[in-house]
Design a protein around this motif. Sequence first.
Motif: not given
Length: 362
Positions: A342-344, A337-340, A352, A335
């Motif tokens: 974390s969402q997954v 994108n670390s935000v994405h 989280t 990944y």
Amino acid sequence: MLRVLIVDDEPLIRESLSSKVEQYSEETVVAGTAANGAIALKWLDAHYADICLTDMKMPIMGGLELIGRVNERYPWMTTLVVSSYDEFDFAKSSMRLGALDYIIKPVDQQQLDGALARAAQEVSSRRRAEASIQLMRSLPHHQSMVRRWINQMQTVQFETLPLLVVDTLDMLESLAGERFYLLNPLSMAWLEMIVEELKKEKVRIELHEGKDLGLWEKTIPQEKVRSYFRLCAVRRLEEGAYRIFAVSKAMKDHPTRRAVEEVKDFVGKHYAEKLNLQEIADQVAISRNHFAQIFKQETGTTVWSYLIQIRMGKAREMLLGTDKKVYEIANAVGYDNSVHFSQVFKEQFGLTPAEFKKRMER
């Protein structure tokens, strides 16, 4: 994984014993060494070990006093003694204190292997017996969890397995208390009990306890012992559940199944790469849409969901077993994108990454 503390006042002997111990098995490692009993006890105050391999005659504190102190402070440990022919009286005294075996110097690899095998068996048998008693006593209070497992195994619900495992781990930890080393045998006892329940439905399953290789460094600080054994228990529960899933579906050896297994193997090796369904289907020369249908039929989940499960499983191990930052873990499992990421991760585990780590280490 068994961790050994080696105690001897001669550096060359410590080095030789360390080499011999690690030649015995990939699952037996030297976690630490000490030059006498006092240093060994100080090391044990800060680190974890399963087996103490100690000399008898040492300055400041010898082997007999060390064995007595280990018995008092660390009753889960097993002790082996190495010493010279002319110290037989020490050998008899060490046996009275509960040492499992006495090995004569110079230490022969075969003799040491035999002693380590007996120590490993002693550790395993004692802990499995303790775990079985603890589980049987508490089982009447956990019938809802039993029914939850049986239902999920029979209906092959892959997607909600991570939450089931975490909830089961919390339950087992309530039985283990501060005896974190019991989480492994408790997990196996739980899985075996579920298998016995499924036999009533004519489902026959053979379980094999997995290995803890790669989950942590050889040396575990005391403050990380709980996290380590929780991670080991999660792996056991997940591997056992997937084994039960596979047998419950009674998959037969068929070309479509072989294709699915090949893709699973490919995903397991390339999960950190940028993968798409077409690239994955190309590995077995089947059209993308047809393979997606086959994979769902054989596994009960989609290819993409399976890839996510593998990535999140690896991420969880890195989260608990390393000091990597969340963005570093995200990159390591595919990944950008670390935000994405974390969402997954939250969709998979209900928490989280930060919340999950806090819950596992609290």
